[in-house]
Design a protein around this motif. Sequence first.
Motif, PDB file in Angstrom:
ATOM      1  N   ASP A 449       2.117   0.676   5.674  1.00 48.14           N
ATOM      2  CA  ASP A 449       0.864   0.022   6.049  1.00 48.14           C
ATOM      3  C   ASP A 449      -0.343   0.885   5.673  1.00 48.14           C
ATOM      4  OD1 ASP A 449      -0.522  -2.178   7.282  1.00 48.14           O
ATOM      5  OD2 ASP A 449      -0.900  -0.891   9.025  1.00 48.14           O
ATOM      6  N   GLY A 450      -0.248   2.196   5.918  1.00 48.10           N
ATOM      7  CA  GLY A 450      -1.336   3.094   5.546  1.00 48.10           C
ATOM      8  C   GLY A 450      -1.542   3.161   4.047  1.00 48.10           C
ATOM      9  N   ARG A 451      -0.445   3.173   3.300  1.00 47.06           N
ATOM     10  CA  ARG A 451      -0.528   3.197   1.833  1.00 47.06           C
ATOM     11  C   ARG A 451      -1.208   1.932   1.315  1.00 47.06           C
ATOM     12  NH1 ARG A 451       3.183   1.556  -2.320  1.00 47.06           N
ATOM     13  NH2 ARG A 451       3.030   2.894  -4.196  1.00 47.06           N
ATOM     14  N   ARG A 452      -0.892   0.790   1.916  1.00 49.67           N
ATOM     15  CA  ARG A 452      -1.538  -0.465   1.518  1.00 49.67           C
ATOM     16  C   ARG A 452      -3.041  -0.423   1.787  1.00 49.67           C
ATOM     17  NH1 ARG A 452       2.581  -5.032   4.078  1.00 49.67           N
ATOM     18  NH2 ARG A 452       4.396  -4.606   2.740  1.00 49.67           N
ATOM     19  N   HIS A 453      -3.411   0.065   2.975  1.00 47.32           N
ATOM     20  CA  HIS A 453      -4.823   0.137   3.303  1.00 47.32           C
ATOM     21  C   HIS A 453      -5.567   1.085   2.362  1.00 47.32           C
ATOM     22  CE1 HIS A 453      -4.042  -1.941   7.155  1.00 47.32           C
ATOM     23  NE2 HIS A 453      -5.323  -2.195   7.105  1.00 47.32           N
ATOM     24  N   PHE A 454      -4.943   2.207   2.038  1.00 43.99           N
ATOM     25  CA  PHE A 454      -5.587   3.155   1.136  1.00 43.99           C
ATOM     26  C   PHE A 454      -5.810   2.531  -0.237  1.00 43.99           C
ATOM     27  CE2 PHE A 454      -5.099   6.362  -2.224  1.00 43.99           C
ATOM     28  CZ  PHE A 454      -6.223   7.134  -1.966  1.00 43.99           C
ATOM     29  N   GLN A 455      -4.786   1.892  -0.782  1.00 42.83           N
ATOM     30  CA  GLN A 455      -4.923   1.283  -2.100  1.00 42.83           C
ATOM     31  C   GLN A 455      -5.952   0.162  -2.103  1.00 42.83           C
ATOM     32  OE1 GLN A 455      -0.838   0.205  -2.954  1.00 42.83           O
ATOM     33  NE2 GLN A 455      -0.388   2.195  -3.876  1.00 42.83           N
ATOM     34  N   LYS A 456      -5.986  -0.626  -1.015  1.00 52.11           N
ATOM     35  CA  LYS A 456      -6.975  -1.698  -0.925  1.00 52.11           C
ATOM     36  C   LYS A 456      -8.384  -1.124  -0.828  1.00 52.11           C
ATOM     37  CE  LYS A 456      -7.458  -3.784   3.023  1.00 52.11           C
ATOM     38  NZ  LYS A 456      -8.896  -3.548   3.358  1.00 52.11           N
ATOM     39  N   ASP A 457      -8.555  -0.106   0.013  1.00 54.89           N
ATOM     40  CA  ASP A 457      -9.875   0.496   0.165  1.00 54.89           C
ATOM     41  C   ASP A 457     -10.339   1.153  -1.123  1.00 54.89           C
ATOM     42  OD1 ASP A 457      -9.915  -0.333   2.739  1.00 54.89           O
ATOM     43  OD2 ASP A 457      -9.578   1.628   3.645  1.00 54.89           O
ATOM     44  N   LEU A 458      -9.412   1.744  -1.843  1.00 53.05           N
ATOM     45  CA  LEU A 458      -9.756   2.400  -3.103  1.00 53.05           C
ATOM     46  C   LEU A 458     -10.309   1.394  -4.101  1.00 53.05           C
ATOM     47  CD1 LEU A 458      -9.511   5.299  -4.299  1.00 53.05           C
ATOM     48  CD2 LEU A 458      -7.438   4.511  -5.436  1.00 53.05           C
ATOM     49  N   LYS A 459      -9.722   0.211  -4.134  1.00 56.49           N
ATOM     50  CA  LYS A 459     -10.170  -0.819  -5.074  1.00 56.49           C
ATOM     51  C   LYS A 459     -11.493  -1.452  -4.645  1.00 56.49           C
ATOM     52  CE  LYS A 459      -5.537  -2.112  -6.652  1.00 56.49           C
ATOM     53  NZ  LYS A 459      -4.514  -3.182  -6.707  1.00 56.49           N
TER      54      LYS A 459
END
Length: 473
Positions: A449-459
């Motif tokens: 879940d954290g990895r998903r949020h990081f990738q989404k926020d990065l984009k």
Amino acid sequence: MSLLFFLPRKFTITSVISIKFSGSNGQKIKKTMSLLHDGLPLTGYQFTRVSSDNGKNEATIPIDIKVTLKELKLALAKEMGVDHPFKPYSMNRGHLTKYLPKSQEELPKRSMQESYIEAIIPLSQDRALQEKYTTFLGSVRVGRLVEDMDIFTVIVAQKHIVNPRVPKGTNFPQTLVTVLVDRIEFTEYMPKPNKDIKIAGHVSWSSKSTLEVTVWLEQFDDGQWNRITRALFLLAARDPTNSYASLVNSIEPANEREKIILSGGDDRKKRRLDIGSKHVSKHVPPPDEQKVLHDLYIKTTDPSDISMSTRILPPHCVWMQSTKVSNVILAQPEHRNLHNTVFGGFIMRQATELSWIASYMFCKYRPRTRSMSDIQFKSPIAVNSLIQMHATVVYSRKNFIQTIVFAQVYNPLSGLTSTTNAFHFTLEAPDIVPEVIPQTYYEAMLYVDGRRHFQKDLKETQGAGFYRSHSKL
């Protein structure tokens, strides 16, 4: 992409005192627009003024904002009929139910510019206020700014709602509650605690009973307005007793720019629903994420142990369980909102600062909060509650740290807890940080879940070259 950058290049200033609507009998109804000051941009919602027709850069001239955030808060409390000081019981607002609209058609449509407000946080003039906003490093406390944005969104939403059925002098009938903070982004600019901060915002999308409010902060420094942050809040309108949903004014775009912003709100709603439906609590992670977890497992097992029961921590790695930081807060009357429950902005401030502490202890550097996203408010918290907060570093990549903070209400008599809030933060350290390694299946789901949020926020993060500089992460 947040549509806060799709902002017009120029605006004009006018004074708006009241607006007239037609009642059911055709009679003109004059409705005073509260919480207004003299400067209302009619084509605006931009962060700064730009070059005028004569070529002079108007960004070098501070806008004369005549109202402070404190004054707006007091005006909101007055319109809600809130008494001071604190009383250990909620005021009875049930008699205001008769003023609620029966259908959305009863409410006049509103443009975004009609909900626009800007105010000043007067840090340059108020030394006591400076003390509350200053960190030990001499910068501005991010948590304080987040707290201010939360109450400001209620002020903006309240200004958007115009109900001709409410008689003059009657308290505002609806209850406005924060449901979700879609996103808060921070730029590279480091705000100073001795200079005024401008807070501004408007309603950017609405449904039958919910409002999306766009808010941003700026500081005038070195002859120009510097953007500090931008945020998207989702609020729900409820009846006077906060028992069921209440109708709000729909949006009728005043120009092409507002049409673009409004369509972006529809897209964000779809994205929020999509994220919720694909959460790890509802679906098994797809094969690519399962492979990531399997690689982590193999990385932490002893190849000489055929039973694979021994876990080893690789160099420059940290077990996730060791990153957890907790605290307990006794909510006090000063932390209450207009409805005698704990103010959501207070919870956000506490979560922001606990996230920073957990990240600081994890990486040994003083990190910067870059974004907050998908902040959920599941249920209100009563004043005098014991609030437990738990911050955990759930993912790290290069010099970025992803944390999650859960807020729980603890009942010391029964020993039971209930989770009321969840917060997701992305922070940046000045150097490479350790890799976080989960050990249990629960931690593995937090990692995904954290990895998903990081990738989404990065984009989604724009401005300051953040995405362009880190697109290879």
